[in-house]
Design a protein around this motif. Structure first.
Motif, mmCIF file in Angstrom:
data_model
loop_
_atom_site.group_PDB
_atom_site.id
_atom_site.type_symbol
_atom_site.label_atom_id
_atom_site.label_comp_id
_atom_site.label_asym_id
_atom_site.label_seq_id
_atom_site.Cartn_x
_atom_site.Cartn_y
_atom_site.Cartn_z
ATOM 1 N N PRO A 9 -3.662 -4.934 7.464
ATOM 2 C CA PRO A 9 -3.307 -3.755 6.687
ATOM 3 C C PRO A 9 -4.343 -2.660 6.869
ATOM 4 C CG PRO A 9 -4.277 -5.436 5.282
ATOM 5 C CD PRO A 9 -4.294 -5.986 6.671
ATOM 6 N N LYS A 10 -3.884 -1.471 7.227
ATOM 7 C CA LYS A 10 -4.814 -0.335 7.259
ATOM 8 C C LYS A 10 -5.167 -0.052 5.800
ATOM 9 C CE LYS A 10 -2.113 2.612 9.460
ATOM 10 N NZ LYS A 10 -1.747 3.878 10.108
ATOM 11 N N GLY A 11 -6.206 0.742 5.580
ATOM 12 C CA GLY A 11 -6.520 1.079 4.186
ATOM 13 C C GLY A 11 -7.607 0.202 3.619
ATOM 14 N N ARG A 12 -7.591 0.012 2.307
ATOM 15 C CA ARG A 12 -8.766 -0.560 1.662
ATOM 16 C C ARG A 12 -9.020 -2.026 1.956
ATOM 17 N NH1 ARG A 12 -6.353 1.609 -3.107
ATOM 18 N NH2 ARG A 12 -8.337 2.476 -3.761
ATOM 19 N N ILE A 13 -7.987 -2.802 2.318
ATOM 20 C CA ILE A 13 -8.237 -4.220 2.625
ATOM 21 C C ILE A 13 -8.917 -4.367 3.987
ATOM 22 C CG2 ILE A 13 -7.162 -6.483 3.046
ATOM 23 C CD1 ILE A 13 -4.890 -5.754 1.252
ATOM 24 N N PHE A 14 -8.642 -3.416 4.865
ATOM 25 C CA PHE A 14 -9.006 -3.562 6.281
ATOM 26 C C PHE A 14 -10.482 -3.905 6.482
ATOM 27 C CE2 PHE A 14 -10.294 -1.775 10.404
ATOM 28 C CZ PHE A 14 -9.449 -2.480 11.237
ATOM 29 N N ALA A 52 -1.171 -2.124 10.522
ATOM 30 C CA ALA A 52 0.085 -1.723 9.892
ATOM 31 C C ALA A 52 -0.142 -1.156 8.491
ATOM 32 C CB ALA A 52 1.000 -2.933 9.794
ATOM 33 N N LYS A 53 0.872 -0.474 7.954
ATOM 34 C CA LYS A 53 0.873 -0.095 6.535
ATOM 35 C C LYS A 53 0.869 -1.382 5.717
ATOM 36 C CE LYS A 53 1.619 4.294 5.331
ATOM 37 N NZ LYS A 53 0.731 4.981 4.383
ATOM 38 N N PRO A 54 0.078 -1.464 4.650
ATOM 39 C CA PRO A 54 -0.018 -2.716 3.889
ATOM 40 C C PRO A 54 1.335 -3.324 3.500
ATOM 41 C CG PRO A 54 -1.622 -1.132 3.082
ATOM 42 C CD PRO A 54 -0.810 -0.413 4.105
ATOM 43 N N MET A 55 2.274 -2.480 3.049
ATOM 44 C CA MET A 55 3.595 -2.992 2.616
ATOM 45 C C MET A 55 4.417 -3.563 3.778
ATOM 46 S SD MET A 55 4.964 -2.876 -0.549
ATOM 47 C CE MET A 55 4.603 -2.116 -2.127
ATOM 48 N N ALA A 71 -2.159 -9.700 3.573
ATOM 49 C CA ALA A 71 -1.387 -8.870 2.636
ATOM 50 C C ALA A 71 -1.819 -9.152 1.211
ATOM 51 C CB ALA A 71 0.099 -9.177 2.782
ATOM 52 N N GLY A 72 -1.802 -8.105 0.386
ATOM 53 C CA GLY A 72 -2.094 -8.276 -1.041
ATOM 54 C C GLY A 72 -0.988 -9.095 -1.694
ATOM 55 N N LYS A 73 -1.354 -9.849 -2.731
ATOM 56 C CA LYS A 73 -0.341 -10.630 -3.461
ATOM 57 C C LYS A 73 0.719 -9.705 -4.055
ATOM 58 C CE LYS A 73 1.356 -14.418 -5.234
ATOM 59 N NZ LYS A 73 1.937 -15.451 -4.366
ATOM 60 N N ASP A 74 0.329 -8.471 -4.404
ATOM 61 C CA ASP A 74 1.284 -7.490 -4.922
ATOM 62 C C ASP A 74 2.406 -7.247 -3.901
ATOM 63 O OD1 ASP A 74 -0.921 -6.490 -3.443
ATOM 64 O OD2 ASP A 74 -0.401 -4.436 -3.941
ATOM 65 N N VAL A 75 2.009 -7.120 -2.643
ATOM 66 C CA VAL A 75 2.979 -6.877 -1.577
ATOM 67 C C VAL A 75 3.868 -8.112 -1.390
ATOM 68 C CG1 VAL A 75 3.179 -6.472 0.918
ATOM 69 C CG2 VAL A 75 1.528 -5.168 -0.432
ATOM 70 N N SER A 92 -10.320 -7.782 -2.128
ATOM 71 C CA SER A 92 -9.502 -6.737 -2.767
ATOM 72 C C SER A 92 -8.905 -7.202 -4.099
ATOM 73 C CB SER A 92 -8.383 -6.259 -1.832
ATOM 74 O OG SER A 92 -8.938 -5.610 -0.719
ATOM 75 N N HIS A 93 -9.795 -7.643 -4.984
ATOM 76 C CA HIS A 93 -9.373 -8.081 -6.324
ATOM 77 C C HIS A 93 -8.860 -6.897 -7.131
ATOM 78 C CE1 HIS A 93 -11.228 -12.145 -6.460
ATOM 79 N NE2 HIS A 93 -11.976 -11.635 -5.500
ATOM 80 N N CYS A 94 -7.736 -7.082 -7.767
ATOM 81 C CA CYS A 94 -7.213 -6.081 -8.699
ATOM 82 C C CYS A 94 -6.120 -6.774 -9.508
ATOM 83 C CB CYS A 94 -6.674 -4.863 -7.941
ATOM 84 S SG CYS A 94 -5.469 -5.238 -6.652
ATOM 85 N N ASP A 155 1.452 -0.475 -12.363
ATOM 86 C CA ASP A 155 0.642 -0.125 -11.197
ATOM 87 C C ASP A 155 -0.587 -1.022 -11.099
ATOM 88 O OD1 ASP A 155 0.082 1.288 -8.891
ATOM 89 O OD2 ASP A 155 -0.971 2.912 -9.903
ATOM 90 N N ILE A 156 -1.263 -0.879 -9.965
ATOM 91 C CA ILE A 156 -2.508 -1.606 -9.707
ATOM 92 C C ILE A 156 -3.634 -1.021 -10.569
ATOM 93 C CG2 ILE A 156 -4.321 -1.915 -7.971
ATOM 94 C CD1 ILE A 156 -2.028 -3.544 -7.101
ATOM 95 N N VAL A 157 -4.424 -1.921 -11.150
ATOM 96 C CA VAL A 157 -5.666 -1.513 -11.819
ATOM 97 C C VAL A 157 -6.791 -2.315 -11.183
ATOM 98 C CG1 VAL A 157 -6.924 -1.380 -14.002
ATOM 99 C CG2 VAL A 157 -4.436 -1.131 -13.990
HETATM 100 N N1 LIG Z 1 -7.773 0.148 -6.528
HETATM 101 C C1 LIG Z 1 -7.696 -0.985 -5.837
HETATM 102 N N2 LIG Z 1 -8.731 -1.821 -5.808
HETATM 103 C C2 LIG Z 1 -8.660 -2.971 -5.106
HETATM 104 N N3 LIG Z 1 -7.574 -3.349 -4.397
HETATM 105 C C3 LIG Z 1 -6.534 -2.555 -4.390
HETATM 106 C C4 LIG Z 1 -6.543 -1.318 -5.105
HETATM 107 N N4 LIG Z 1 -5.367 -0.708 -4.890
HETATM 108 C C5 LIG Z 1 -4.678 -1.518 -4.084
HETATM 109 N N5 LIG Z 1 -5.363 -2.631 -3.789
HETATM 110 C C6 LIG Z 1 -4.960 -3.762 -2.909
HETATM 111 O O1 LIG Z 1 -5.071 -3.285 -1.591
HETATM 112 C C7 LIG Z 1 -3.791 -3.269 -0.947
HETATM 113 C C8 LIG Z 1 -3.692 -2.046 -0.069
HETATM 114 O O2 LIG Z 1 -3.885 -0.904 -0.832
HETATM 115 P P1 LIG Z 1 -4.044 0.508 -0.146
HETATM 116 O O3 LIG Z 1 -4.335 1.460 -1.261
HETATM 117 O O4 LIG Z 1 -4.955 0.421 1.015
HETATM 118 O O5 LIG Z 1 -2.641 0.732 0.459
HETATM 119 P P2 LIG Z 1 -1.335 1.373 -0.080
HETATM 120 O O6 LIG Z 1 -1.634 2.216 -1.276
HETATM 121 O O7 LIG Z 1 -0.305 0.288 -0.255
HETATM 122 O O8 LIG Z 1 -0.942 2.163 1.177
HETATM 123 P P3 LIG Z 1 -0.751 3.677 1.383
HETATM 124 O O9 LIG Z 1 -1.724 4.366 0.452
HETATM 125 O O10 LIG Z 1 -1.096 3.808 2.831
HETATM 126 O O11 LIG Z 1 0.674 3.869 1.048
HETATM 127 C C9 LIG Z 1 -2.771 -3.352 -2.073
HETATM 128 O O12 LIG Z 1 -1.594 -3.968 -1.630
HETATM 129 C C10 LIG Z 1 -3.514 -4.183 -3.110
HETATM 130 O O13 LIG Z 1 -3.395 -5.564 -2.832
#
Ligand SMILES: Nc1ncnc2c1ncn2[C@@H]1O[C@H](COP(=O)(O)OP(=O)(O)OP(=O)(O)O)[C@@H](O)[C@H]1O
Ligand SMILES: O=P(O)(O)OC[C@H]1O[C@H](OP(=O)(O)OP(=O)(O)O)[C@H](O)[C@@H]1O
Length: 212
Positions: A9-14, A52-55, A71-75, A92-94, A155-157
């Motif tokens: 996943p691109k973004g914060r998990i990467f 890839a996009k996380p979703m 992948a995040g458990k949310d996904v 990536s705990h949340c 939403d995610i916190v």
């Molecule tokens: N604030 C956060 N802190 C920690 N982990 C998070 C947070 N927000 C999201 N995550 C986790 O990281 C994953 C990816 O989040 P990220 O924000 O990188 O992507 P996204 O918001 O799904 O993608 P995009 O912003 O490209 O649409 C999420 O699926 C979740 O598991």
């Protein structure tokens, strides 16, 4: 040795995922730090990465174009794809929560909920016996109750800062989230040894407790 394709996943998990793979002994090239490439080949390790996009990660894995994914458990909960979860990577705990403006009750008739996670939100409120109208947004979910679009958000916190900075409060915690290593069921069968070796190496890193 069979080649493995991994959907990252691109973004914060990467970043955390890359640190983890490196600690597990995989030698990854500088492209992982400073490139916009979407497919990175690492022939020395017989690995290929799709960024890839996380979703979308479970989609690539379900269709078998990636053997593995992160992948995040949310996904995972939202997408419900036909893949196996092999490991909780403990990164990536949340958590997912219901939030809204303070000291408010939900509209009694079909309260509205804004979320990026319509499937998770629907099933949560169904289990609570509440009929709600879900409004799907793609980001900045916290805006919705402030401008009167919805009664609540799902939403995610993580730190809670986004809620605080926007004057919202948490009402219910739905589920804790971490990132998972997922696998295509067929790949798991035909590339079992190679995949299990990676699982064991990552598991060792997780057990050592050195990641986040
Ligand atoms: N604030 C956060 N802190 C920690 N982990 C998070 C947070 N927000 C999201 N995550 C986790 O990281 C994953 C990816 O989040 P990220 O924000 O990188 O992507 P996204 O918001 O799904 O993608 P995009 O912003 O490209 O649409 C999420 O699926 C979740 O598991
Ligand atoms: O509790 P916090 O530490 O403040 O983190 C929570 C925020 O992080 C995520 O948003 P993201 O940054 O991915 O932006 P988005 O609005 O585009 O989803 C999530 O959707 C929250 O808005």
């Amino acid at each position: 040795m069979k080649e493995l394709t991994i959907a990252m996943p691109k973004g914060r998990i990467f970043e955390e995922a890359v640190v983890m793979l490196k600690r597990a002994g995989y030698k990854l090239p500088p492209e992982f730090e400073d490139s916009r490439k979407l497919i990175i080949e690492v022939p020395e390790e017989k690995l290929r990465f799709i960024l890839a996009k996380p979703m979308d990660v479970p989609t690539y894995v379900e269709h078998g174009v990636a053997d593995l994914g992160i992948a995040g458990k949310d996904v995972m909960l939202e997408e419900e794809r036909n893949v196996y979860e092999l490991l909780d990577l403990q990164i990536s705990h949340c958590y997912l929560a219901v939030a809204g403006l303070p000291n408010t009750v939900m509209n009694e008739v079909a309260p509205r909920i804004a979320t990026k996670y319509p499937a998770v939100a629907s099933s949560y409120f169904r289990e609570q016996g509440e009929q709600v109208e879900i409004i799907k947004l793609n980001g900045s979910i916290e805006i919705a109750p402030i401008i009167g679009l919805t009664d609540r958000i799902v939403d995610i916190v993580s730190t809670g800062q986004t809620l605080r900075d926007n004057g919202l409060v948490e009402y219910e915690r739905i589920v804790d989230i971490t990132s998972r290593l997922i696998v295509n069921p067929v790949s798991y069968r035909i590339k079992h040894r190679r995949i299990q070796e990676m699982v064991d190496r990552l598991d060792e890193i997780i057990s050592a407790g050195s990641i986040s």
